[in-house]
Design an enzyme around this catalytic site. Structure first.
Site, mmCIF file in Angstrom:
data_model
loop_
_atom_site.group_PDB
_atom_site.id
_atom_site.type_symbol
_atom_site.label_atom_id
_atom_site.label_comp_id
_atom_site.label_asym_id
_atom_site.label_seq_id
_atom_site.Cartn_x
_atom_site.Cartn_y
_atom_site.Cartn_z
ATOM 1 N N TRP A 101 48.561 4.252 17.700
ATOM 2 C CA TRP A 101 49.177 5.576 17.651
ATOM 3 C C TRP A 101 50.602 5.543 18.158
ATOM 4 O O TRP A 101 51.492 6.191 17.602
ATOM 5 C CB TRP A 101 48.334 6.600 18.418
ATOM 6 C CG TRP A 101 46.990 6.800 17.796
ATOM 7 C CD1 TRP A 101 45.771 6.558 18.366
ATOM 8 C CD2 TRP A 101 46.714 7.274 16.459
ATOM 9 N NE1 TRP A 101 44.766 6.847 17.474
ATOM 10 C CE2 TRP A 101 45.313 7.282 16.296
ATOM 11 C CE3 TRP A 101 47.512 7.675 15.394
ATOM 12 C CZ2 TRP A 101 44.695 7.693 15.109
ATOM 13 C CZ3 TRP A 101 46.903 8.083 14.214
ATOM 14 C CH2 TRP A 101 45.512 8.087 14.079
ATOM 15 N N ASP A 171 51.985 11.416 24.226
ATOM 16 C CA ASP A 171 50.855 11.823 23.396
ATOM 17 C C ASP A 171 49.607 11.657 24.261
ATOM 18 O O ASP A 171 49.258 10.555 24.658
ATOM 19 C CB ASP A 171 50.798 10.888 22.174
ATOM 20 C CG ASP A 171 49.558 11.078 21.316
ATOM 21 O OD1 ASP A 171 48.688 11.896 21.662
ATOM 22 O OD2 ASP A 171 49.456 10.379 20.285
ATOM 23 N N LYS A 195 40.096 15.523 19.869
ATOM 24 C CA LYS A 195 39.479 14.475 20.662
ATOM 25 C C LYS A 195 38.723 15.087 21.843
ATOM 26 O O LYS A 195 37.574 14.807 22.058
ATOM 27 C CB LYS A 195 40.530 13.475 21.171
ATOM 28 C CG LYS A 195 41.434 12.904 20.085
ATOM 29 C CD LYS A 195 40.681 12.067 19.060
ATOM 30 C CE LYS A 195 41.438 11.847 17.767
ATOM 31 N NZ LYS A 195 42.598 11.011 17.847
#
Ligand SMILES: *Cc1c(COP(=O)(O)O)cnc(C)c1O
Length: 360
Positions: A101, A171, A195
């Protein structure tokens, strides 16, 4: 029909209480005669929903007044573009690449300016967090970027990098609300909610006000300009209403659990059960450096692909689902987000112990 123990990395398990409440309100939300899915985002009902959600999030995270809370769409991935477009005033940003990511964010930022990889853990399949105490931060870097919890690899920054005074952007998709965050240490702290917070379709971005300006890169779409969204309190266009409503319920649930300090304690207890077992097991081993272990995503392997597959198959049949690891790591991964009850982890460990005995 029974519920399973869902170890999915995302979209992931939500608190049962929240799902039940949403079900009870499905046909008639608070006497409105309609579902939240059916109502105007300009209605009084929805106005209360989004304002209350923001206030509860502010309470939970202790968000200072000089930060805006934005409820956005486009997934965490869209922020990979929005952040450089809004922040790259000098055209330079530094990236610490600790997984897929972070790497995607780094690659996307290259389209908009000079993105510099100042540290990486790719040499060992992202199985650790590099030392970030004295990195070669660019003199004119607009920000330093991290992915705080690496969902795929199961590592987490236990201390934030020394950015040498530069703005930190993080993030936190897979560790959002899993423990207290000191918001003041970040310029932007953001995450996709699917998530650990709510249903897919919402990204929450908490942005320090001085970073929200008209001075964005030429060609920045109206929708991706933070100021557009901030000026309209996330209601520039139709927001992901139903998702925000569910996030709001999760915030209330978290408050009821005692807030983020209590969640941290609970999550540490859950993770310890699993990590302690991995450390004593002769069959299963964790795949990352112990000091960098995530509380949320726990990857492990047997060292034998066929045995891994057998484990996943038998676990699924026993009601422990979505344990297959990411294709780049192999093996297994148990994501044990806020809403995974400790019983789920206890029973998983029991199942692993039994599997080990039977397959020794
Ligand atoms: C899942 C995930 C993403 C991608 O989220 P989307 O909402 O699918 O774009 C980004 N960062 C992290 C840390 C993630 O876990």
């Amino acid at each position: 029909m029974g519920r399973v123990y869902n170890f999915s990395a995302g979209p992931a398990v939500l608190p049962e209480e929240v799902l039940q409440e949403a079900a009870a309100e499905m046909m008639d939300y608070k006497g409105s005669g309609m579902s939240v899915m059916e109502m105007s985002h300009r209605s009084k009902w929805f106005d209360d929903i989004i304002k209350e959600a923001e206030q509860d999030l502010r309470d939970l995270m202790n968000i200072p007044d000089n930060y805006k809370v934005l409820f956005l769409q486009g997934g965490a991935s869209q922020q990979f573009s929005a952040i450089p477009m809004n922040l790259m005033k000098n055209g330079v940003a530094d990236f610490i690449v600790t997984g897929q990511w972070a790497k995607k964010a780094y690659e996307e930022a290259q389209k908009y300016g000079k993105a510099v990889k100042i540290a990486s853990s790719e040499d060992k399949t992202f199985s650790y967090i590099p030392d970030c105490s004295d990195l070669p931060i660019d003199e004119d870097a607009d920000y330093v970027y991290i992915c705080e919890n690496n969902t795929i690899y199961g590592t987490k920054f236990k201390t934030l990098p020394n950015t040498k005074g530069k703005t930190l952007v993080a993030d936190v998709s897979s560790c959002f609300l899993s423990e207290p965050h000191d918001v003041e240490k970040y310029g932007i702290i953001y995450g996709g909610v699917q998530k650990n917070v709510g249903p897919a379709g919402v990204v929450i971005s908490i942005i320090r006000e001085d970073l929200i300006t008209d001075d964005v890169l030429p060609g920045t779409p109206t929708m991706l300009k933070f100021k557009t969204q901030a000026d309209k309190d996330s209601l520039y266009n139709t927001p992901p209403c139903y998702g925000i409503y569910i996030c709001g319920k999760v915030f209330k649930w978290l408050k009821k659990q005692g807030g983020l300090a209590a969640m941290k304690e609970y999550n540490e207890k859950k993770a310890k059960l699993l990590y302690d077992f991995l450390d004593e097991s002769k069959m299963f081993t964790g795949t990352v450096a112990k000091e960098d272990r995530s509380l949320m995503n726990v990857p492990f392997v047997t060292g034998d692909k066929d045995l891994d597959a057998k484990f996943v198959k038998e676990a699924t049949a026993a009601g422990f689902v979505n344990l297959k690891g990411h294709r780049t790591v192999g093996g297994m991964r148990a994501s044990i987000y806020n809403a995974m009850p400790i019983e789920g982890v206890e029973k998983l460990v029991e199942f692993m112990r039994k599997f080990e005995e039977e397959n020794a």
